[in-house]
Design a protein around this motif. Structure first.
Motif, PDB file in Angstrom:
ATOM      1  N   ARG A  75       0.808  -1.217   0.000  1.00 51.30           N
ATOM      2  CA  ARG A  75       0.000   0.000   0.000  1.00 51.30           C
ATOM      3  C   ARG A  75       0.844   1.271   0.000  1.00 51.30           C
ATOM      4  NH1 ARG A  75      -4.102   0.663   3.188  1.00 51.30           N
ATOM      5  NH2 ARG A  75      -3.824   2.911   3.254  1.00 51.30           N
ATOM      6  N   LYS A 104      -6.048  -7.312  -4.614  1.00 51.75           N
ATOM      7  CA  LYS A 104      -6.556  -6.209  -3.812  1.00 51.75           C
ATOM      8  C   LYS A 104      -5.577  -5.038  -3.824  1.00 51.75           C
ATOM      9  CE  LYS A 104      -8.241  -5.069   0.827  1.00 51.75           C
ATOM     10  NZ  LYS A 104      -8.457  -5.552   2.218  1.00 51.75           N
ATOM     11  N   ASP A 158      -4.846  -1.246  -2.074  1.00 50.04           N
ATOM     12  CA  ASP A 158      -5.071  -0.170  -1.111  1.00 50.04           C
ATOM     13  C   ASP A 158      -4.010   0.896  -1.368  1.00 50.04           C
ATOM     14  OD1 ASP A 158      -7.238  -1.362   0.366  1.00 50.04           O
ATOM     15  OD2 ASP A 158      -5.776  -2.726   1.270  1.00 50.04           O
ATOM     16  N   GLY A 159      -4.194   2.031  -0.766  1.00 47.17           N
ATOM     17  CA  GLY A 159      -3.200   3.081  -0.945  1.00 47.17           C
ATOM     18  C   GLY A 159      -3.501   3.933  -2.166  1.00 47.17           C
TER      19      GLY A 159
END
Length: 359
Positions: A263, A330, A332-333
């Motif tokens: 992330r 997945k 994120d970030g």
């Protein structure tokens, strides 16, 4: 031409919706122009485009590995659906080699190319302007205003890893642990994915620094842990390729393979499509682009774990393959997309320092 990273990164999360108007129909249609800049302008209807392409009977492609973003199924589906023979040469050609093939010309020249963004922008004069029917679904920052090139799909740099050997890496620096073998997919001086791997490892607080990336791999090399993809415990590569490896290992009962996108270093990039201005089969070239940017073609790219450029628009309209989308790694970030000047500067640094520091 500079592509603004702040505007581009939104696309992997939200693509502008919209659809182009339907082509005109009826009798007394104008003559077909296979080199026109849109389907409506050159063919009036999709049926006439299909007929013109089928009369040409052939599509030349280059640099399309059948293991890359599901191109095996995409090429076969296109050929079967339209009765057009696809002649694929040099599947492992780089973007620059694809452009060289366009420059060489002749009957065997590629009709279409699939390129990294920087190479497409630098060679836009070699391509024919063409706006697919779904043109308005492609963000402005990811298409040439004249239609000389446009994004088809994208992805994130990721870490594929063997969970029996290492824990899920939370960052690239976690790969510096003793005993963790690391691999790039190739030479970063010649391969776009390997170059992006170096730059992903170089990110800190959303900023890339080629020197930091070279230093990272220099440390791995000096520790004796820089390996090859088929032998390493971790491989830094595009998420669509690492996810394909993970799915294959699971399907074939081989040792597990997992995918992580740290992330704190979310590097995104897009591959763009273009038509050779002197395409030997101009109608087939345009039909290919319409197919690749159609719901069907975009879902086939998604099946290959790539992020289709029309993903959000299709999701909003209910035409996205939700099962395939659920298999994506997945993320994120905050995504980072390198501008073309940033890429040029980094490549210049690697050209001077990579061989000496890493070899």
């Amino acid at each position: 031409m500079t592509i603004r990273a702040s505007a581009v990164v939104v696309v992997l999360v939200s693509v502008a919706a919209g659809c182009s108007g339907s082509p005109q129909s009826g009798e007394n249609l104008p003559p077909i122009n296979p080199k026109a800049a849109s389907m409506k302008e050159g063919f009036s209807t999709m049926e006439r485009l299909r007929d013109a392409a089928k009369r040409e009977g052939v599509l030349n492609v280059v640099g399309l590995p059948r293991t890359w973003v599901n191109y095996a199924e995409i090429l076969d589906r296109f050929s079967d659906k339209y009765g057009i023979k696809v002649i694929a040469t040099a599947p492992d050609a780089s973007s620059r080699q694809e452009v060289d093939a366009v420059r060489q010309g002749g009957a065997g020249a590629p009709d279409v190319v699939d390129l990294s963004l920087d190479v497409a922008v630098a060679n836009a004069k070699l391509f024919a302007p063409y706006k697919v029917a779904a043109w308005r679904d492609i963000p402005d920052q990811l298409k040439d205003p004249k239609g000389n090139w446009f994004a088809g799909y994208g992805g994130y740099m990721s870490i594929g890893y063997d969970p029996r050997v290492i824990q899920a890496p939370s960052s690239y620096t976690s790969l510096l642990k003793p005993g963790t073998t690391v691999a790039l997919p190739g030479d970063p001086l010649r391969m776009a994915s390997a170059f992006s791997g170096v730059m992903a490892a170089s990110l800190s607080d959303g900023k890339a620094d080629a020197a930091r990336g070279v230093d990272f791999f220099s440390k791995i090399k000096k520790s004796g842990l820089l390996s090859q993809p088929d032998r390493a415990a971790s491989v830094i590569d595009w998420d669509f390729l690492n996810t394909a490896r993970a799915e294959a290992s699971d399907r074939e009962g081989k040792p597990a393979w997992k995918v992580a996108i740290p992330r704190d270093a979310v590097l995104a990039a897009y591959y763009v499509q273009a038509i050779n201005a002197n395409a030997p089969h101009p109608a087939a070239a345009r039909l290919w682009e319409e197919f690749l940017l159609s719901d069907e073609g975009q879902n086939l790219l998604l099946k290959g774990y790539a992020r289709p450029i029309r993903m959000e628009a299709m999701d909003m309209r209910g035409t996205l393959d939700q099962g395939a989308a659920a298999k994506l790694a997945k993320v994120d970030g905050t995504p980072v997309v390198l501008t073309i000047p940033e890429q040029d500067q980094a490549k210049s640094y690697l050209k001077t320092h990579w061989s000496q520091a890493v070899g």
